[in-house]
Design a protein around this motif. Structure first.
Motif, PDB file in Angstrom:
ATOM      1  N   LEU A   1     -15.456  80.281  46.414  1.00 31.65           N
ATOM      2  CA  LEU A   1     -16.126  79.546  45.344  1.00 31.65           C
ATOM      3  C   LEU A   1     -16.706  78.284  45.968  1.00 31.65           C
ATOM      4  O   LEU A   1     -15.994  77.319  46.237  1.00 31.65           O
ATOM      5  CB  LEU A   1     -15.135  79.199  44.230  1.00 31.65           C
ATOM      6  CG  LEU A   1     -15.668  78.328  43.085  1.00 31.65           C
ATOM      7  CD1 LEU A   1     -16.793  79.041  42.343  1.00 31.65           C
ATOM      8  CD2 LEU A   1     -14.534  77.982  42.119  1.00 31.65           C
ATOM      9  N   GLY A   2     -18.008  78.297  46.251  1.00 28.19           N
ATOM     10  CA  GLY A   2     -18.621  77.224  47.023  1.00 28.19           C
ATOM     11  C   GLY A   2     -18.901  75.980  46.210  1.00 28.19           C
ATOM     12  O   GLY A   2     -19.305  76.038  45.038  1.00 28.19           O
ATOM     13  N   ASN A   3     -18.653  74.815  46.856  1.00 30.25           N
ATOM     14  CA  ASN A   3     -19.054  73.508  46.334  1.00 30.25           C
ATOM     15  C   ASN A   3     -18.508  73.231  44.930  1.00 30.25           C
ATOM     16  O   ASN A   3     -19.217  72.711  44.058  1.00 30.25           O
ATOM     17  CB  ASN A   3     -20.585  73.380  46.326  1.00 30.25           C
ATOM     18  CG  ASN A   3     -21.189  73.529  47.702  1.00 30.25           C
ATOM     19  OD1 ASN A   3     -20.647  73.025  48.683  1.00 30.25           O
ATOM     20  ND2 ASN A   3     -22.302  74.240  47.789  1.00 30.25           N
ATOM     21  N   TYR A   4     -17.254  73.579  44.704  1.00 28.93           N
ATOM     22  CA  TYR A   4     -16.658  73.277  43.404  1.00 28.93           C
ATOM     23  C   TYR A   4     -16.072  71.865  43.430  1.00 28.93           C
ATOM     24  O   TYR A   4     -15.409  71.455  44.398  1.00 28.93           O
ATOM     25  CB  TYR A   4     -15.568  74.273  43.045  1.00 28.93           C
ATOM     26  CG  TYR A   4     -14.874  73.945  41.745  1.00 28.93           C
ATOM     27  CD1 TYR A   4     -15.506  74.178  40.533  1.00 28.93           C
ATOM     28  CD2 TYR A   4     -13.601  73.368  41.739  1.00 28.93           C
ATOM     29  CE1 TYR A   4     -14.880  73.861  39.339  1.00 28.93           C
ATOM     30  CE2 TYR A   4     -12.974  73.056  40.555  1.00 28.93           C
ATOM     31  CZ  TYR A   4     -13.615  73.296  39.352  1.00 28.93           C
ATOM     32  OH  TYR A   4     -12.998  72.978  38.168  1.00 28.93           O
ATOM     33  N   ALA A   5     -16.324  71.110  42.357  1.00 28.31           N
ATOM     34  CA  ALA A   5     -15.823  69.741  42.240  1.00 28.31           C
ATOM     35  C   ALA A   5     -15.296  69.516  40.828  1.00 28.31           C
ATOM     36  O   ALA A   5     -15.864  70.020  39.843  1.00 28.31           O
ATOM     37  CB  ALA A   5     -16.917  68.731  42.562  1.00 28.31           C
ATOM     38  N   PHE A   6     -14.200  68.759  40.731  1.00 25.24           N
ATOM     39  CA  PHE A   6     -13.603  68.404  39.442  1.00 25.24           C
ATOM     40  C   PHE A   6     -13.706  66.888  39.290  1.00 25.24           C
ATOM     41  O   PHE A   6     -13.271  66.130  40.165  1.00 25.24           O
ATOM     42  CB  PHE A   6     -12.142  68.850  39.375  1.00 25.24           C
ATOM     43  CG  PHE A   6     -11.475  68.578  38.067  1.00 25.24           C
ATOM     44  CD1 PHE A   6     -11.623  69.448  36.999  1.00 25.24           C
ATOM     45  CD2 PHE A   6     -10.701  67.438  37.887  1.00 25.24           C
ATOM     46  CE1 PHE A   6     -11.017  69.200  35.783  1.00 25.24           C
ATOM     47  CE2 PHE A   6     -10.083  67.187  36.686  1.00 25.24           C
ATOM     48  CZ  PHE A   6     -10.240  68.068  35.619  1.00 25.24           C
ATOM     49  N   VAL A   7     -14.270  66.435  38.153  1.00 28.92           N
ATOM     50  CA  VAL A   7     -14.539  65.015  37.929  1.00 28.92           C
ATOM     51  C   VAL A   7     -13.736  64.545  36.720  1.00 28.92           C
ATOM     52  O   VAL A   7     -13.672  65.235  35.696  1.00 28.92           O
ATOM     53  CB  VAL A   7     -16.050  64.767  37.709  1.00 28.92           C
ATOM     54  CG1 VAL A   7     -16.324  63.296  37.420  1.00 28.92           C
ATOM     55  CG2 VAL A   7     -16.850  65.223  38.926  1.00 28.92           C
ATOM     56  N   PHE A   8     -13.117  63.387  36.854  1.00 23.87           N
ATOM     57  CA  PHE A   8     -12.392  62.773  35.739  1.00 23.87           C
ATOM     58  C   PHE A   8     -12.390  61.268  35.947  1.00 23.87           C
ATOM     59  O   PHE A   8     -12.764  60.756  37.021  1.00 23.87           O
ATOM     60  CB  PHE A   8     -10.960  63.312  35.653  1.00 23.87           C
ATOM     61  CG  PHE A   8     -10.115  62.952  36.840  1.00 23.87           C
ATOM     62  CD1 PHE A   8      -9.278  61.841  36.800  1.00 23.87           C
ATOM     63  CD2 PHE A   8     -10.149  63.715  38.001  1.00 23.87           C
ATOM     64  CE1 PHE A   8      -8.509  61.506  37.897  1.00 23.87           C
ATOM     65  CE2 PHE A   8      -9.371  63.388  39.095  1.00 23.87           C
ATOM     66  CZ  PHE A   8      -8.551  62.282  39.047  1.00 23.87           C
ATOM     67  N   SER A   9     -11.960  60.535  34.927  1.00 26.92           N
ATOM     68  CA  SER A   9     -11.945  59.077  34.989  1.00 26.92           C
ATOM     69  C   SER A   9     -10.622  58.549  34.475  1.00 26.92           C
ATOM     70  O   SER A   9     -10.052  59.088  33.510  1.00 26.92           O
ATOM     71  CB  SER A   9     -13.101  58.480  34.170  1.00 26.92           C
ATOM     72  OG  SER A   9     -13.026  57.067  34.139  1.00 26.92           O
ATOM     73  N   THR A  10     -10.135  57.510  35.135  1.00 24.84           N
ATOM     74  CA  THR A  10      -8.931  56.830  34.648  1.00 24.84           C
ATOM     75  C   THR A  10      -9.266  55.753  33.631  1.00 24.84           C
ATOM     76  O   THR A  10      -8.359  55.120  33.093  1.00 24.84           O
ATOM     77  CB  THR A  10      -8.182  56.202  35.827  1.00 24.84           C
ATOM     78  OG1 THR A  10      -9.055  55.290  36.506  1.00 24.84           O
ATOM     79  CG2 THR A  10      -7.698  57.281  36.790  1.00 24.84           C
ATOM     80  N   GLY A  11     -10.555  55.512  33.379  1.00 23.78           N
ATOM     81  CA  GLY A  11     -10.986  54.537  32.398  1.00 23.78           C
ATOM     82  C   GLY A  11     -11.544  55.189  31.149  1.00 23.78           C
ATOM     83  O   GLY A  11     -11.488  56.415  30.990  1.00 23.78           O
ATOM     84  N   PRO A  12     -12.144  54.394  30.286  1.00 28.37           N
ATOM     85  CA  PRO A  12     -12.658  54.945  29.021  1.00 28.37           C
ATOM     86  C   PRO A  12     -13.974  55.688  29.156  1.00 28.37           C
ATOM     87  O   PRO A  12     -14.415  56.330  28.195  1.00 28.37           O
ATOM     88  CB  PRO A  12     -12.824  53.691  28.151  1.00 28.37           C
ATOM     89  CG  PRO A  12     -13.051  52.584  29.128  1.00 28.37           C
ATOM     90  CD  PRO A  12     -12.244  52.915  30.339  1.00 28.37           C
ATOM     91  N   GLN A  13     -14.654  55.605  30.331  1.00 24.60           N
ATOM     92  CA  GLN A  13     -15.941  56.274  30.475  1.00 24.60           C
ATOM     93  C   GLN A  13     -16.132  56.719  31.925  1.00 24.60           C
ATOM     94  O   GLN A  13     -15.457  56.252  32.840  1.00 24.60           O
ATOM     95  CB  GLN A  13     -17.094  55.357  30.065  1.00 24.60           C
ATOM     96  CG  GLN A  13     -17.180  54.087  30.890  1.00 24.60           C
ATOM     97  CD  GLN A  13     -18.270  53.146  30.393  1.00 24.60           C
ATOM     98  OE1 GLN A  13     -18.844  53.363  29.322  1.00 24.60           O
ATOM     99  NE2 GLN A  13     -18.558  52.119  31.160  1.00 24.60           N
ATOM    100  N   LEU A  14     -17.082  57.634  32.093  1.00 27.01           N
ATOM    101  CA  LEU A  14     -17.408  58.161  33.411  1.00 27.01           C
ATOM    102  C   LEU A  14     -18.593  57.401  34.004  1.00 27.01           C
ATOM    103  O   LEU A  14     -19.504  56.982  33.274  1.00 27.01           O
ATOM    104  CB  LEU A  14     -17.764  59.646  33.334  1.00 27.01           C
ATOM    105  CG  LEU A  14     -16.639  60.645  33.043  1.00 27.01           C
ATOM    106  CD1 LEU A  14     -17.239  62.008  32.735  1.00 27.01           C
ATOM    107  CD2 LEU A  14     -15.696  60.747  34.235  1.00 27.01           C
TER     108      LEU A  14
END
Length: 706
Positions: A127-140
């Motif tokens: 599965l190429g170039n998979y990324a997971f994005v999240f934020s520890t704050g109220p917005q990204l």
């Protein structure tokens, strides 16, 4: 009778049941298409692009069993932890579990880049170039910046380069760039198989951006080992030009690819020379009259003085290596006796320019010892002769002779025992047989002989130590002439002994009725002397050029008799003679290059250019022109018919070579561009007896991205 049939029916039914059970046994299905699809993400905890993350674990669920490949190299955490540690990745069936051992920064957008590390467990489809994005704050943070990574020399795209985004305030020292060594990046990304990258978790602020090609996978820049590139100015995603992005569908074996046009930033990655204080790495004496000093920095060694014990300073000839990190001192005594009387060990004192802890120039002196090891030119392996090496060889030779003598002795004892039995002698021991000389007189064999002497025709001829190389092709390119490169500097050249003649067909004056004799005479060739000049390179005295007014398609004969050249070791050459033809220009093509550019405002801004005609794939240099200047026309002749590319290098320091950049000095490498034909594209087509003219607008060439 009924009972008998009943038993028979039961046996028949049991047999049929056994057959059906065997047919219905569980086995792996055969045939069918091979699984070529990568695993798919069916759910995550928390959700993709979630905010307010406070947990220490992230779980990714897939539609099949998965495995991790090369996770240490492929996985990136952006931004990285302060100490460089990574979260722990654990595979559990159809899930991947990510555990954070350290607390995450508050109000920060994180990106887990798995690269190509996720694959299915059976076929290994990734599965190429998979990324997971999240934020520890109220917005990204969702601002984007696109770019392209290229090799500064070949102009090919660089796959898997790491792009670091730093706060522009991280390094305030204008003269020395230490950002990549000391600061912590705000975000890290990776270029794909096309050299493109998309940074998608940026903020509205100024960044200093760098790119490296990490060879050892430690995700840190190591000068002299990793390729690096930097932008000259800070970048803010809100002030960048717009770009278009789309996904090209998969075709054949090629999967879907991301396309970006135009990339907002471009990186020219280069391998910089490590910043080292000048020092001597080693010294040697490869030849009796050659002293070699090797420095650690690849730049011209600034030697203030060099004096050798027992060697007059006027005897020394200095020659610099091509890269500048090696210096040779040739010893050229005025007489043969003085050359032969040179000691085996020479001690010298050298003073050169080095740098202190603050990188200020200072003089440094060292004592060097040069030992000459004699090499037997007739020896098979040409091993150096030293006392230690001689002792080892003598010991090995003694063991070899002892083993051979033992084998011969055993053989002749067997023969002597047979003779003793035929004579009727009583049974005797081996020692008694050896003591009886009458037995060996009958055998007539010398048991002390350990090796067969070589015949006269097996003796290896003594090789002439005078070494040189002829740098000329056949047919000869008349523009290159005939060049000879010698192993030692020359002391004398007797030009009067060199003979160059032009070979032509003979003319017959016999009457036509004697046809047989006429044909024989016509087949004879005559030689007429051809004028020529000999040029010896006065700097090294190791390069000699023979020039003449060569005529196309003519045949020549060159004769250099023995003892024409005498080098500083008082060695002379053997006879050299060669017959060759001169290339016919009508069988080759020519390229005429017209350079144009706007004149610079000042002479200090004037650049020279290096023109290189490459083969079709741009890997091999066919012909090169150094120190080219705008406003001139240059012609490349004798080009075999084919397809070529023209590479133009901006030589800012006018040294005739491409110079790499420097990260700490914020100096970009000298720019390189491939010229593209306005109608046929980047290739130049050369034909026989055809002149191709190209006009190179340097301003336009170096203003457009490539």
């Amino acid at each position: 009778m009924q009972f008998h049939y009943r038993i028979r029916d039961w046996v028949f039914a049991l047999l049929i049941g056994t057959i059906f059970v065997q047919c219905a046994s569980i086995a792996q299905p055969q045939g069918g298409p091979k699984d070529s699809l990568p695993p798919l993400v069916v759910g995550t905890t928390p959700a993709q692009r979630s905010v307010g993350f406070r947990d220490k674990r992230i779980v990714l669920n897939f539609n099949e069993y998965v495995a991790l490949r090369d996770q240490q190299k492929e996985f990136l955490l952006s931004p990285p932890n302060l100490n460089g540690s990574k979260p722990t990745l654990t595979v559990k069936g159809r899930s991947i579990q990510v555990d954070f051992a350290e607390p995450l920064d508050s109000n920060t957008t994180y990106r887990l880049d798995f690269g190509n590390s996720i694959a299915d467990n059976n076929e290994g489809n990734r599965l190429g170039n998979y990324a997971f994005v999240f934020s520890t704050g109220p917005q990204l943070d969702t601002l984007m910046m696109s770019g392209l990574t290229l090799d500064a020399q070949s102009r090919d795209s660089v796959i898997g380069a790491m792009i670091f985004f730093f706060d522009a305030r991280a390094d305030s020292v204008a003269a020395y760039d230490s950002t990549l060594f000391k600061a912590r990046p705000d975000a890290v990304f990776r270029s794909d198989s096309s050299g493109l990258f998309l940074a998608d978790i940026l903020k509205d602020k100024d960044y200093r951006v760098y790119a490296i090609l990490d060879k050892n996978g430690n995700q840190r820049y190591e000068s002299g080992s990793d390729y690096v590139a930097m932008l000259d100015t800070a970048c803010n995603p809100t002030r960048m030009a717009d770009f278009d992005m789309w996904i090209e569908p998969a075709t054949g074996r090629r999967g879907p690819r991301r396309q970006i046009d135009p990339p907002q930033v471009r990186f020219d990655l280069f391998l910089e020379e490590p910043l080292r204080r000048q020092t001597i790495l080693g010294s040697s004496r490869p030849e009796r009259q050659k002293l070699e000093v090797v420095f650690n920095a690849i730049r011209q060694a600034d030697i203030v003085s060099f004096s050798a014990e027992g060697v007059d300073s006027t005897w020394l000839l200095r020659e610099n290596g091509v890269k500048g990190d090696t210096v040779w001192y040739w010893i050229a005594p005025p007489t043969r006796e003085e050359a032969q009387a040179l000691p085996d060990t020479i001690r010298a004192r050298i003073t050169y320019v080095s740098q202190d802890s603050l990188w200020r120039d200072q003089l440094k002196s060292e004592e060097l010892t040069f030992v000459h090891r004699i090499v037997d030119p007739t020896a098979r392996n040409r091993r150096p002769t030293t006392a230690y090496a001689d002792s080892l060889r003598q010991a090995r030779e003694a063991r070899r002779k002892a083993k051979r003598s033992a084998r011969l002795q055993k053989k002749w004892i067997k023969v002597a025992r047979q003779i003793s039995r035929r004579r009727g002698d009583p049974r005797r021991s081996d020692a008694e047989l050896l003591a009886d000389s009458t037995l060996f007189q009958q055998v007539a064999v010398d048991t002390t002989q350990t090796e067969r002497p070589k015949r006269a025709d097996e003796q290896q001829p003594v090789r002439n130590p005078f070494g040189f190389e002829v740098m000329a092709a056949n047919p000869l390119n008349p523009e290159n002439h005939i060049r000879l490169r010698f192993a030692y500097p020359l002391r004398e050249v007797d030009e009067s002994r060199i003979r160059l003649t032009k070979i032509s067909e003979g003319q017959s004056s016999l009457p036509s009725r004697d046809r047989q004799t006429t044909v024989a005479e016509a087949s004879r060739k005559s030689e007429t002397p051809e004028p020529f000049t000999v040029e010896l390179d006065t700097a090294t005295r190791r390069l000699l050029t023979i020039r003449a007014a060569w005529r196309a398609d003519d045949e020549y004969h060159l004769l250099i008799p023995d003892s024409t050249f005498l080098n500083i070791a008082y060695q002379t050459n053997d006879t050299l003679q060669s017959t060759f033809k001169v290339a016919d220009s009508s069988r080759y093509g020519s390229l005429v290059i017209d350079l144009r550019a706007t004149p610079p405002a000042t002479d200090s801004n004037r650049c020279e250019y290096i023109l290189e005609l490459m083969n079709r794939d741009g890997k091999t240099v066919i012909q090169r022109i150094r120190h080219a200047v705008p406003g001139w026309r240059y012609t490349l002749r004798y080009l075999p018919a084919g397809t070529y590319r023209l590479r133009v290098t901006e030589d800012r320091n006018r040294n005739g070579e491409w110079d790499t950049g420097s990260l700490v000095q914020r100096r970009q490498p000298e720019r390189i561009r491939f010229w593209e034909h306005p109608s046929t594209g980047q290739y130049i087509l050369a034909k026989e007896n055809w002149d191709v003219a190209v006009e190179v607008d340097l301003d336009e060439l170096f203003s457009r991205p490539q």
